[in-house]
Design a protein around this motif. Structure first.
Motif, PDB file in Angstrom:
ATOM      1  N   GLY A  94     -10.919 -21.227  -8.369  1.00  0.00           N
ATOM      2  CA  GLY A  94     -10.514 -20.426  -7.220  1.00  0.00           C
ATOM      3  C   GLY A  94     -10.034 -19.054  -7.633  1.00  0.00           C
ATOM      4  N   TYR A  95      -9.264 -18.995  -8.736  1.00  0.00           N
ATOM      5  CA  TYR A  95      -8.823 -17.702  -9.260  1.00  0.00           C
ATOM      6  C   TYR A  95     -10.008 -16.863  -9.714  1.00  0.00           C
ATOM      7  CZ  TYR A  95      -3.736 -18.070  -9.198  1.00  0.00           C
ATOM      8  OH  TYR A  95      -2.427 -18.121  -8.795  1.00  0.00           O
ATOM      9  N   ASP A  96     -10.997 -17.508 -10.313  1.00  0.00           N
ATOM     10  CA  ASP A  96     -12.200 -16.776 -10.739  1.00  0.00           C
ATOM     11  C   ASP A  96     -12.901 -16.147  -9.543  1.00  0.00           C
ATOM     12  OD1 ASP A  96     -11.732 -17.472 -13.342  1.00  0.00           O
ATOM     13  OD2 ASP A  96     -13.132 -19.173 -13.350  1.00  0.00           O
ATOM     14  N   LEU A  97     -13.023 -16.928  -8.451  1.00  0.00           N
ATOM     15  CA  LEU A  97     -13.649 -16.399  -7.234  1.00  0.00           C
ATOM     16  C   LEU A  97     -12.797 -15.278  -6.643  1.00  0.00           C
ATOM     17  CD1 LEU A  97     -15.733 -16.361  -4.971  1.00  0.00           C
ATOM     18  CD2 LEU A  97     -14.519 -18.293  -3.903  1.00  0.00           C
ATOM     19  N   PHE A  98     -11.483 -15.463  -6.634  1.00  0.00           N
ATOM     20  CA  PHE A  98     -10.571 -14.449  -6.113  1.00  0.00           C
ATOM     21  C   PHE A  98     -10.763 -13.129  -6.863  1.00  0.00           C
ATOM     22  CE2 PHE A  98      -6.068 -12.695  -6.259  1.00  0.00           C
ATOM     23  CZ  PHE A  98      -6.122 -12.130  -4.997  1.00  0.00           C
ATOM     24  N   GLU A  99     -10.883 -13.187  -8.191  1.00  0.00           N
ATOM     25  CA  GLU A  99     -11.082 -11.983  -8.991  1.00  0.00           C
ATOM     26  C   GLU A  99     -12.431 -11.328  -8.696  1.00  0.00           C
ATOM     27  OE1 GLU A  99      -9.010 -10.233 -10.841  1.00  0.00           O
ATOM     28  OE2 GLU A  99      -7.474 -11.649 -10.176  1.00  0.00           O
ATOM     29  N   ILE A 100     -13.459 -12.147  -8.461  1.00  0.00           N
ATOM     30  CA  ILE A 100     -14.777 -11.610  -8.094  1.00  0.00           C
ATOM     31  C   ILE A 100     -14.692 -10.866  -6.767  1.00  0.00           C
ATOM     32  CG2 ILE A 100     -17.089 -12.301  -7.297  1.00  0.00           C
ATOM     33  CD1 ILE A 100     -16.960 -14.537  -9.450  1.00  0.00           C
ATOM     34  N   LEU A 101     -13.981 -11.456  -5.805  1.00  0.00           N
ATOM     35  CA  LEU A 101     -13.843 -10.816  -4.493  1.00  0.00           C
ATOM     36  C   LEU A 101     -12.991  -9.544  -4.588  1.00  0.00           C
ATOM     37  CD1 LEU A 101     -13.359 -13.905  -2.141  1.00  0.00           C
ATOM     38  CD2 LEU A 101     -15.468 -12.706  -2.745  1.00  0.00           C
TER      39      LEU A 101
END
Length: 686
Positions: A534-541
């Motif tokens: 989820g943190y990885d996706l958050f950073e992508i966004l």
């Protein structure tokens, strides 16, 4: 549309916060309003929503150029046409803006109070329908407010010049009872509805640290929070420059801001901070008025501010997104001296001599109250709330003082020595002389005054200055002593009769840091629900948001807040309709940015099959269902299904029956944006 539909379509929220709907309903029904709401409580929504529903133009009077610019950018991003009129524009730009406004292009115009008297602006308002005049930062109209602006008194005369009196709404985050009464009287509000939502910002954690090595504390804190955005306030330009150099040399991504810098440098520093190019800024209180950056995780005050109003406003720039944030005040005795010097240099031009003396006395009283905040051992949150006239029910258990283990120490003997010393001074000297005398300090000034010959000279030399300051502050609070107001305040005897009773004790509380209570529920951040993926996706966004922000030349938080990005990670929208259910996503932003964020989410999930992105206390609710995601993703609406004649006829009937756009969208399994586009094509809405 009604107020709730307007909130969802333009601002992307499903419901109002506390007090907002009450204020909006009053304005729409034609009533005047005074709203006192803390920073981050959503004051702007309270006048922006009714501005869209009222027939004419809303004028928002604000002293803050940066706030105007940010608000107008945010409104235009949300699909609302707005403009600002202030000194940052040329005469030609102002004329063009007013010409467009006269043709009905803008529903909301922000204007500086100084512009209200200009012939061109008065000519403009005489030709258009002004539905509402909104006074932002309304405390500026009161001489007893911490930021009195004489230009605000022009607002009253301006309203009188209008051919038809508009609705008048006033908003502020900081107003004592006296300031509130001033606003009501000076603005001549008619049967106003007064809304005070409370000053408690529960996501903010207040703490006061007594220390001399402030640089070490700041460096340690900033280096332990490398990914957090923060503001460090200093009282003087010199402190700003020195602290900036220290952080910069240690490799911290930091910028600075103070009035000694040229306009171009200040603007670059402010933009670097707002646009997330540098997460940390060191600044004087010249920085921050009107800054709407939502993801500031900490505000550190390197020096004590001059008033509780200033501190509350500056500290309140942390956590505007509702996420847990730190408000840390670093205190030393030198702070009081610095602030007295700054108050001595304060400009009182525009005030009569009599008023200047009264305001100056009030300033020194505020400084004493602020010093009391720094020395109290009681709940810090309750100290703030009590100052603003709010009732408290008990310690908050969410501030630095509440999280310290106190022990009580009998200081009656020391208190009596202090009283004896003040008696020997005959109430002629201030705190520094009294402390120096009691501690037996070797100073020329004490020899000059003769206090080295007092019986109490050196009587408390075994105690630290910090401890004795705290004891004297407590004795003032308990009425045994009192401190006069003014630049050269002195310590005098108060009511000491209770101490003649041998059973009366003066008890001081000293502390050690408490160990965290393992059984206590800790306030969570929204990111706490995200897994590593989820943190990885958050950073992508976040990176996508920054890319778009640079393309649009906008601050990232105006595109979407961190809170909205986190909600995307939790809800994993598969199509336009489900994307509209993300908090903070309105129709205009869906149309402008939705597909790019949907594509980023789709790509991430395609390359991370089977991974759990978020978890709540009920883990089963958050397991990613790929089959359901793909079903939503491939619905006909996403492929751009055509409208049948029967569906078009139903749409007309539903709209004329009073159904909202969102209700119609849900009924047809279409996006609100698609419904709006169809209604526009039918000529039913503009």
């Amino acid at each position: 549309m009604n107020a709730r539909e307007t909130l969802k379509v333009y601002f992307g929220y499903d419901s109002f916060r506390e007090g907002q709907e009450d204020i909006i309903d009053t304005i729409i029904s034609g009533g005047d309003v005074l709203a006192i709401m803390p920073t981050g409580a959503g004051k702007s929504i309270c006048y922006q929503v009714p501005a869209l529903l009222l027939p004419g133009i809303t004028l928002v009077i604000s002293p803050l150029i940066s706030l105007m610019q940010d608000q107008v950018k945010a409104l235009n991003e949300a699909g609302i046409h707005a403009a600002f009129i202030n000194s940052s524009l040329t005469d030609n730009q102002i004329s063009k803006a007013l010409s467009l406004a006269a043709r009905g292009v803008y529903k909301i115009i922000y204007v500086a109070p100084e512009r209200l008297e200009s012939f061109e602006f008065l000519d403009f308002v005489s030709q258009v329908d002004i539905s509402m005049v909104t006074v932002d930062e309304a405390h500026c109209i009161s001489q007893w407010g911490q930021d009195f602006r004489p230009s605000y008194l022009k607002i009253v005369e301006f309203i009188k010049k209008l051919s038809k009196r508009p609705i008048v709404s006033a908003f502020t985050a900081t107003a004592t009872e006296e300031v509130k009464e001033d606003i009501l009287c000076i603005l001549s509000l008619i049967n106003p509805h007064v809304v005070v939502t409370g000053f408690d910002r529960q996501n903010l954690y207040y703490s006061v640290e007594h220390m001399k090595k402030k640089d070490d504390f700041v460096i340690d804190y900033v280096e332990k929070h490398p990914s957090d955005s923060g503001i460090i306030y200093c009282s003087t330009r010199k402190n700003v420059d020195n602290l900036f150099e220290l952080l910069f040399k240690r490799g911290v991504s930091v910028t600075k801001y103070h009035a000694g810098m040229n306009t171009e440098s200040r603007k670059k520093s402010q933009d670097d901070f707002i646009y997330d190019r540098t997460p940390v800024i060191v600044a004087t209180n010249a920085f921050g008025m009107g800054i709407d950056k939502s993801n500031v995780r900490y505000v550190i005050h390197y020096n004590m501010p001059q008033s509780m109003e200033n501190y509350y406003q500056e500290a309140g720039r942390a956590g505007r997104d509702g996420e847990p944030s730190q408000c840390i005040l670093l205190f030393s005795a030198q702070d009081v001296i610095i602030n007295k010097f700054l108050l001595e240099k304060k400009d009182f031009s525009g005030l009569s001599d009599e008023d200047a003396v009264l305001v100056q006395q009030r300033d020194y009283k505020r400084l004493q109250i602020m010093e009391g905040y720094c020395s109290t051992t009681r709940c810090l949150r309750n100290y703030i709330l009590t100052y603003f006239g709010e009732k408290t029910s008990g310690p908050c258990d969410h501030c630095g003082n509440c999280h310290r283990q106190y022990k009580e120490v009998d200081m009656t003997a020391e208190a009596k020595q202090i009283i004896n010393c003040v008696a020997e001074t005959r109430g002629r000297y201030g705190l520094v002389i009294v402390l120096g005398t009691l501690m037996g300090a070797n100073r020329a000034r004490l020899r000059e005054l003769g206090t080295v010959n007092y019986k109490t000279y050196g009587a408390l030399k075994g105690h630290s200055e910090t401890e004795l300051r705290a004891l004297i502050s407590q004795m003032i609070a308990e009425g045994y002593l009192f401190q006069t107001e003014g630049q050269y305040s002195v310590i005098k005897l108060g009511d000491i009769s209770p101490l003649r009773d041998e059973n009366t004790r003066v008890v001081m509380r000293t502390f050690e840091e408490k160990k965290p209570d393992k059984n206590k529920t800790v306030r969570k951040r929204s990111t706490d629900s995200l897994t590593a993926s989820g943190y990885d996706l958050f950073e992508i966004l976040r990176k996508l948001r920054l890319e778009i922000a640079r393309e649009e030349a906008l601050p990232p938080y105006i595109i979407f807040s961190d809170k909205t990005l986190i909600d995307m990670c939790v809800k994993l929208p598969a199509d336009r309709e489900s994307f509209l259910n993300v908090s903070g996503v309105g129709v205009t932003k869906l149309d402008k940015y939705g597909q790019r964020f949907l594509d980023a989410i789709h790509t991430f999930l395609d390359t991370h099959p089977g991974e759990i992105v978020s978890m709540s206390d009920d883990t089963d609710d958050k397991v990613f269902d790929r089959a359901e995601f793909n079903r939503q993703r491939n619905r006909p609406e996403s492929a751009g299904a055509s409208w049948s004649e029967e569906e078009d006829n139903m749409l007309d009937q539903e709209f004329h029956s009073g159904m909202s756009i969102l209700e119609i969208a849900k009924l047809h399994s279409r996006t609100a944006g698609g419904i709006r586009a169809r209604l526009k094509k039918h000529g039913l809405i503009e």
